[in-house]
Design an enzyme around this catalytic site. Structure first.
Site, PDB file in Angstrom:
ATOM      1  CD  GLU A  24      -1.624   2.159   2.188  1.00  0.00           C
ATOM      2  OE1 GLU A  24      -1.210   3.238   1.692  1.00  0.00           O
ATOM      3  OE2 GLU A  24      -1.739   1.963   3.397  1.00  0.00           O
ATOM      4  CB  CYS A  71      -1.080   6.612   2.399  1.00  0.00           C
ATOM      5  SG  CYS A  71      -2.403   5.801   3.329  1.00  0.00           S
TER       6      CYS A  71
END
Length: 693
Positions: A255, A294
């Protein structure tokens, strides 16, 4: 010298040497040091596989789920100590709430998934598959916990959430974890792990922590392990290319930070509520966690004829953000996690400035409250403008991991879709629009390049979790630059840690293996009615075959009158030419009602408390007036339920705390020719005689 502890092989130990200094992001003072020097990573992984894995594998999904819930409640009771430590990372109370209570919320969410799983150490996946004409050979898929360890290499921006959202999934699956948090904020992860270990809730070996370098740990992973990584795309590719990862075919879930985008729909004007929603959402995504997410918005696309208005509105909104010491109640944005992070942001912004310009904020100065801007890792929110985004690639390639976003114009919705894809894969995107047509165009056009898309408008804005909030029931990840992985996602995430194996054999054999009754397996019949058995006494395969009942035209007419369902096929005077039927046909719902009348033992009280519902029901052949039906009623699966916690403020209701479980029954309805006319799964709530959960 104070050093962080590593919890490995059942003990807290500190590594050798001085290690890396960890700083208070607000004051610049040294908090502690972190080192893993001298740790035996091969022994750490071996301990997880040989101690933690068997302990978790021997627990059922129900037990693991209750374990997660107990852990969530324990951490929630100790949350304030985590908040106190979190301020040192530059996080405000709201920032810390996302990290701390958001992470604990993942434990709760995954704990509730146990209700969708059996009270077994394994589970079946999908539907059974008949592989023979004589119904003697079939196939199914079984999911069993892997025999390895989950190795989590986490990012610095969410030291609590990043750990808990991952371990919640692998622990429910029955696999232990070794957590390696990013070193710069590992002091907060360490504090949470200390509380987890002190609670004694997890079995030994289920969780280990290393604070500092991962050293040569990846040299010792194998095909039964799962490695997950959250962080930069550059580092992720290096880890994913590790020789052992490749040679051993180790599952690797990545990720990576991505250039997420937010789109203002071409239909939105300044007088619409969606306009204010858009400005508020962009400001939030730029300033929460000082942009260190993120999922934070890096690219902002707006119609070219609204560019100037958006620029003014965003600048005004950002100017209202008070920056400084997060312990000060007036502060809305704290610092970055450290000086190193601030230096990196400045370097990345310089790259962006080759084709863009700053339209709000300053790269070199910032006004702060109750803090020293030089000593702390503070930085101003920076809004950049790039007027030619289809030509200038820097905004689509360069990420400044802080409160930095680039505003860019587009001509039409197809232009916006093309620009969104220039990020080469993102974790998330949002479109703010009041138009269903525009929303559909964007979602279908942009979905190939995004892991999640939020469609935001006035109808859902109040309750929306927002652009940057991954949810435990939805997948978190994205294609391309975002890493190509998936985290969380409810049961999808759990399956990452389970081995799916196709199994073949007779229905009887697969029933014995799965402890779920498979179609065409041999039933268990005896004189006692199945509804007279308590939950514990019921066996998988217990079966009742009923007497036959004649279905008459009068029955069908009466049900039509009672239900109000006068569909033409249920009438006697219908001309059936050109229809699927030849004469008056019974209602499907009447057939299942009549079936209940055949299999329910209703003349005296019994352990069945209530009908809990129908999972699925199919009517496979018409039943006409004059046909007879009978039922084969088989115990398919059992799941025990926990007692509800008593509320001292609410009077006890009769039956409130009855020990009970849910029983799934496989219901087959046949006609007088022994041909199936209906099949389904009915659920009942059945009382326990003895309570042992």
């Amino acid at each position: 010298m104070q050093k962080l502890g590593n919890y490995i092989t059942g003990h807290w130990i500190t590594g050798d040497g001085d290690g890396q200094p960890l700083f208070n992001a607000v004051t610049g003072q040294v908090i502690s040091h972190a080192t893993t020097q001298g740790l035996d990573f091969e022994a750490i992984l071996h301990y997880a596989r040989t101690v933690g894995n068997p302990a978790l594998r021997n627990m059922t999904f129900q037990q693991r789920g209750r374990m997660l819930r107990a852990l969530a409640l324990h951490l929630l009771a100790h949350k304030e100590k985590f908040y106190t430590i979190s301020y040192q990372s530059g996080a405000t109370r709201i920032d810390s709430w996302i990290d701390i209570e958001g992470g604990i919320g993942n434990l709760f969410a995954n704990a509730t998934l146990r209700r969708k799983l059996p009270d077994e150490t394994f589970c079946m996946d999908g539907d059974p598959i008949n592989l023979s004409k004589g119904n003697t050979f079939m196939g199914h898929h079984i999911l069993v916990p892997k025999e390895g360890v989950a190795v989590h290499i986490n990012a610095y921006n969410f030291p609590v959430w990043g750990m808990l959202e991952k371990i919640a999934v692998n622990l429910l699956a029955g696999v232990p974890a070794v957590v390696k948090p990013a070193t710069v904020t590992a002091y907060l992860t360490e504090a949470v792990v200390k509380e987890i270990i002190a609670s004694g809730i997890l079995p030994e070996g289920a969780l280990q922590l290393v604070c500092g370098s991962a050293g040569n740990m990846l040299n010792y992973v194998n095909a039964q392990d799962v490695v997950t990584f959250t962080g930069s795309a550059y580092t992720g590719v290096k880890l994913k290319s590790h020789p052992t990862i490749l040679n051993e075919s180790v599952p690797f879930n990545m990720e990576a930070d991505s250039l997420n985008c937010m789109v203002l729909g071409p239909d939105v004007t300044p007088d619409m509520p969606e306009w204010d929603i858009f400005i508020k959402e962009v400001k939030k995504e730029m300033t929460v966690k000082a942009g260190q997410k993120c999922t934070a918005v890096r690219r902002i696309f707006v119609p070219e004829n609204k560019l100037e208005d958006v620029q003014k509105a965003l600048s005004k909104a950002l100017a209202q953000t008070t920056i400084g010491n997060p312990l000060n109640e007036t502060v809305r944005m704290g610092s970055l996690a450290g000086q190193e992070q601030r230096n990196d942001v400045r370097q990345q912004v310089q790259k962006l400035l080759a084709s863009s310009q700053i339209i709000y904020g300053s790269l070199d100065s910032v006004t702060v409250v109750d803090a020293d801007a030089a000593a702390g890792a503070f930085i101003s929110p920076l809004l950049l403008l790039n007027t030619n985004p289809l030509v200038n690639e820097a905004p689509h390639n360069v990420e400044a991991f802080g409160p930095v976003s680039t505003l860019m114009p587009y001509k039409d919705i197809y232009d916006a879709i093309a620009l969104s894809k220039m990020g080469k894969g993102s974790l998330c995107s949002s479109i703010i629009t009041a138009s269903p047509t525009i929303a559909k165009q964007y979602v279908i056009g942009a979905a190939t390049h995004h892991g999640r898309i939020l469609v935001l408008n006035a109808a859902c804005a109040k309750e929306s979790t927002g652009h940057g909030s991954p949810l435990p029931t939805l997948v978190h990840g994205g294609p391309g630059r975002a890493g190509g992985g998936e985290e969380m996602g409810g049961l999808r995430g759990v399956k990452h840690y389970l081995q799916r194996t196709a199994i073949q054999g007779s229905p009887d054999m697969l029933t014995a293996i799965s402890n779920v009754y498979q179609p065409h397996a041999t039933g268990i019949t005896n004189e006692q009615h199945v509804f007279k058995k308590y939950f514990e006494a019921l066996q998988i395969g217990d079966q009742l075959i009923t007497a036959k009942r004649l279905i008459t035209s009068e029955d069908i007419d009466a049900f039509a009158t009672l239900s109000g369902d006068h569909f033409y096929a249920h009438k006697t005077n219908t001309d059936f030419a050109g229809t699927m039927f030849t004469e008056q046909v019974a209602h499907g719902y009447f057939i299942i009602s009549a079936a209940a009348g055949l299999f329910v033992d209703s003349f005296e009280k019994n352990p069945v408390l209530l009908n809990y519902g129908i999972d699925e029901m199919r009517f496979t052949k018409p039943v006409y007036a004059g046909n007879s039906i009978y039922i084969r009623f088989t115990c398919k699966e059992k799941v025990a339920q926990e007692l509800k916690e008593a509320n001292p403020d609410v009077p006890m209701v009769q039956g409130q705390d009855i020990p009970k479980g849910i029983v799934k029954w496989f219901v087959e309805i046949f006609d007088e020719h022994d041909e199936a006319v209906g099949v389904g799964t009915i659920l009942t709530m059945v009382q326990m005689k003895n309570y042992s959960i």
